[in-house]
Design a protein around this motif. Structure first.
Motif, PDB file in Angstrom:
ATOM      1  N   PRO A 103       0.817  -1.232   0.000  1.00 20.42           N
ATOM      2  CA  PRO A 103       0.000   0.000   0.000  1.00 20.42           C
ATOM      3  C   PRO A 103       0.840   1.267   0.000  1.00 20.42           C
ATOM      4  N   GLY A 104       0.437   2.208  -0.879  1.00 21.68           N
ATOM      5  CA  GLY A 104       1.104   3.495  -0.943  1.00 21.68           C
ATOM      6  C   GLY A 104       2.427   3.502  -1.678  1.00 21.68           C
ATOM      7  N   ARG A 105       2.766   2.372  -2.333  1.00 17.74           N
ATOM      8  CA  ARG A 105       4.067   2.311  -3.022  1.00 17.74           C
ATOM      9  C   ARG A 105       3.941   1.999  -4.512  1.00 17.74           C
ATOM     10  N   ILE A 106       2.730   1.848  -5.017  1.00 10.96           N
ATOM     11  CA  ILE A 106       2.545   1.350  -6.384  1.00 10.96           C
ATOM     12  C   ILE A 106       2.101   2.460  -7.335  1.00 10.96           C
ATOM     13  N   ASP A 107       2.743   2.515  -8.503  1.00  9.57           N
ATOM     14  CA  ASP A 107       2.357   3.428  -9.584  1.00  9.57           C
ATOM     15  C   ASP A 107       1.886   2.627 -10.782  1.00  9.57           C
ATOM     16  N   LEU A 108       0.784   3.063 -11.366  1.00  6.25           N
ATOM     17  CA  LEU A 108       0.313   2.497 -12.636  1.00  6.25           C
ATOM     18  C   LEU A 108       0.547   3.534 -13.727  1.00  6.25           C
ATOM     19  N   GLY A 109       1.687   3.413 -14.405  1.00  4.00           N
ATOM     20  CA  GLY A 109       1.969   4.250 -15.562  1.00  4.00           C
ATOM     21  C   GLY A 109       1.425   3.565 -16.798  1.00  4.00           C
ATOM     22  N   MET A 110       0.715   4.319 -17.641  1.00  8.88           N
ATOM     23  CA  MET A 110       0.018   3.713 -18.785  1.00  8.88           C
ATOM     24  C   MET A 110       0.382   4.402 -20.093  1.00  8.88           C
ATOM     25  N   GLY A 111       0.435   3.608 -21.155  1.00 11.78           N
ATOM     26  CA  GLY A 111       0.663   4.144 -22.487  1.00 11.78           C
ATOM     27  C   GLY A 111      -0.393   3.642 -23.445  1.00 11.78           C
ATOM     28  N   ARG A 112      -0.528   4.337 -24.586  1.00 12.61           N
ATOM     29  CA  ARG A 112      -1.501   3.873 -25.594  1.00 12.61           C
ATOM     30  C   ARG A 112      -0.820   3.311 -26.830  1.00 12.61           C
ATOM     31  N   ALA A 113       0.515   3.267 -26.849  1.00 20.36           N
ATOM     32  CA  ALA A 113       1.234   2.556 -27.906  1.00 20.36           C
ATOM     33  C   ALA A 113       1.290   1.075 -27.532  1.00 20.36           C
ATOM     34  N   PRO A 114       1.498   0.189 -28.491  1.00 20.91           N
ATOM     35  CA  PRO A 114       1.499  -1.235 -28.166  1.00 20.91           C
ATOM     36  C   PRO A 114       2.801  -1.742 -27.538  1.00 20.91           C
ATOM     37  N   GLY A 115       3.889  -0.988 -27.655  1.00 18.37           N
ATOM     38  CA  GLY A 115       5.158  -1.472 -27.128  1.00 18.37           C
ATOM     39  C   GLY A 115       5.759  -2.574 -27.980  1.00 18.37           C
ATOM     40  N   THR A 116       5.320  -2.635 -29.242  1.00 14.58           N
ATOM     41  CA  THR A 116       5.805  -3.667 -30.154  1.00 14.58           C
ATOM     42  C   THR A 116       5.312  -3.333 -31.556  1.00 14.58           C
ATOM     43  N   ASP A 117       5.506  -4.255 -32.498  1.00 12.32           N
ATOM     44  CA  ASP A 117       5.015  -4.064 -33.853  1.00 12.32           C
ATOM     45  C   ASP A 117       3.520  -4.375 -33.927  1.00 12.32           C
ATOM     46  N   ARG A 118       2.889  -3.937 -35.002  1.00 12.62           N
ATOM     47  CA  ARG A 118       1.440  -4.096 -35.139  1.00 12.62           C
ATOM     48  C   ARG A 118       1.017  -5.574 -35.163  1.00 12.62           C
ATOM     49  N   LEU A 119       1.797  -6.434 -35.809  1.00 16.67           N
ATOM     50  CA  LEU A 119       1.442  -7.855 -35.876  1.00 16.67           C
ATOM     51  C   LEU A 119       1.412  -8.465 -34.479  1.00 16.67           C
ATOM     52  N   THR A 120       2.455  -8.207 -33.699  1.00 15.06           N
ATOM     53  CA  THR A 120       2.499  -8.752 -32.345  1.00 15.06           C
ATOM     54  C   THR A 120       1.364  -8.193 -31.500  1.00 15.06           C
ATOM     55  N   ALA A 121       1.087  -6.884 -31.657  1.00 14.49           N
ATOM     56  CA  ALA A 121      -0.005  -6.260 -30.902  1.00 14.49           C
ATOM     57  C   ALA A 121      -1.343  -6.910 -31.234  1.00 14.49           C
ATOM     58  N   SER A 122      -1.529  -7.274 -32.504  1.00 15.35           N
ATOM     59  CA  SER A 122      -2.801  -7.883 -32.908  1.00 15.35           C
ATOM     60  C   SER A 122      -2.952  -9.287 -32.335  1.00 15.35           C
TER      61      SER A 122
END
Length: 338
Positions: A103-122
């Motif tokens: 508790p009190g130590r966690i961060d949820l950082g979020m992105g909207r890119a897939p972090g990879t190529d489109r094929l892998t993301a799909s």
């Protein structure tokens, strides 16, 4: 130069060095987390990447659980969870579990890119439409899950993200273009600008985020950090070698060429074309290198330019000891208290 007080944090992509296995890279992440926790770093984020032989960090939610147990003081989080790859409910439950354990130590950082190529993301998420509106809806739903509520008539009104924890992890949006900064301002979330991806326009993006920030029940005032590649050393030869490797790696990414761990010996004799030199010069601002005093001057100037008091250092080196030492020197010159 101002003596602006700067808080230092770590963004770790679990890089796989040449001649090192992915398993060893993950153990280096654990060792680095312990090391920087003792040095007085403020937070430690791990990234999400897929289908690459260069980075071992594919599941931040798993790594965060282990790192939080191995450290005592730092906030531990994701930099970031790539939301289009995931079910929003599962993200909410993963991070509620982490928040319940630490508790009190966690961060949820979020992105909207897939972090990879489109094929892998799909393949990761076959229903992924790469839609901005889908991402916005995920943010709405996530906040509702964290607060045990939902719009009447929607599935969220009938489903609870478990375990039901009273506290909420810190929520951040990551961006290298500025668009997510506007979403962060709208939802009242923290904003992390990826200078290490795009070193141009970031200060204006942060200013716009501050101007448009709407306080939320989870964050009352704007909170910003800036992430960039940093290497600090007292050895000029090591600094030269590091820049050569990093700038070549940027070029390979841009060309879409196969990316694999490299050393200085692999790039030292390359003669670049004029167009390649132009790209190398363009990308040079993504990485800050130098001895401790030079680094302090450069990072302080950057913090003033962005109007932030937190810098996230991403450091990838040929030798792991140089990586540990770089973070040590940064801690010393910025007078962190371990």
């Amino acid at each position: 130069m101002s003596t602006k007080k700067i808080r230092l944090s770590v963004l770790d992509q679990s890089p796989i060095r040449k001649g090192v296995t992915a398993g060893q890279a993950l153990q280096e992440t654990v060792q680095l987390a312990r090391h920087t926790d003792k040095l007085g770093y403020y937070r430690y984020w791990v990234s999400e990447h897929h289908n690459t032989g260069l980075l071992a960090g594919s599941t931040p939610e798993v790594l965060i659980a282990h790192l939080a147990g191995e450290t005592k003081n730092m906030r531990i989080g994701s930099g970031g969870i790539m939301m289009p790859n995931h079910s929003t409910l599962k993200v909410a439950e993963n991070f509620r579990m982490l928040e319940g354990l630490f508790p009190g130590r966690i961060d949820l950082g979020m992105g909207r890119a897939p972090g990879t190529d489109r094929l892998t993301a799909s393949v990761l998420n076959p229903s992924n439409q790469f839609s901005e509106q889908d991402f916005v809806q995920q943010l709405y739903d996530l906040i509702n899950y964290f607060h045990d509520r939902g719009e009447p008539g929607t599935p969220q009104s009938k489903i609870r993200a478990i375990p039901q924890i009273e506290t909420v992890p810190g929520m951040w949006l990551l961006s290298s273009s500025g668009q997510s900064g506007l979403f962060a301002a709208h939802f009242g979330m923290g904003y992390s600008y990826a200078h290490f991806i795009n070193p141009y326009g970031g200060a204006q993006s942060v200013q716009l985020y501050r101007e448009r920030f709407q306080p939320s029940e989870d964050l009352q005032a704007p909170e910003v950090n800036v992430a960039l590649f940093v290497f600090c050393s007292e050895d000029e030869e090591k600094i030269k070698r590091h820049r050569a490797v990093m700038l070549h790696r940027f070029l390979q990414f841009e060309k879409g060429a196969p990316v694999y761990p490299i050393s200085y010996d692999d790039v030292k004799d390359i003669v670049y074309t004029d167009s390649e030199v132009e790209r190398i010069n363009y990308n040079s601002k993504r990485v800050v290198t130098g001895n401790p005093e030079q680094i302090k001057t450069q990072l302080t100037r950057l913090a003033l330019e962005y109007d932030v008091d937190e810098i996230m250092a991403v450091t990838i080196t040929e030798d792991f000891e140089d990586r540990l030492r770089s973070y040590e020197l940064l801690a010393e010159v910025f007078e962190l208290r371990g």
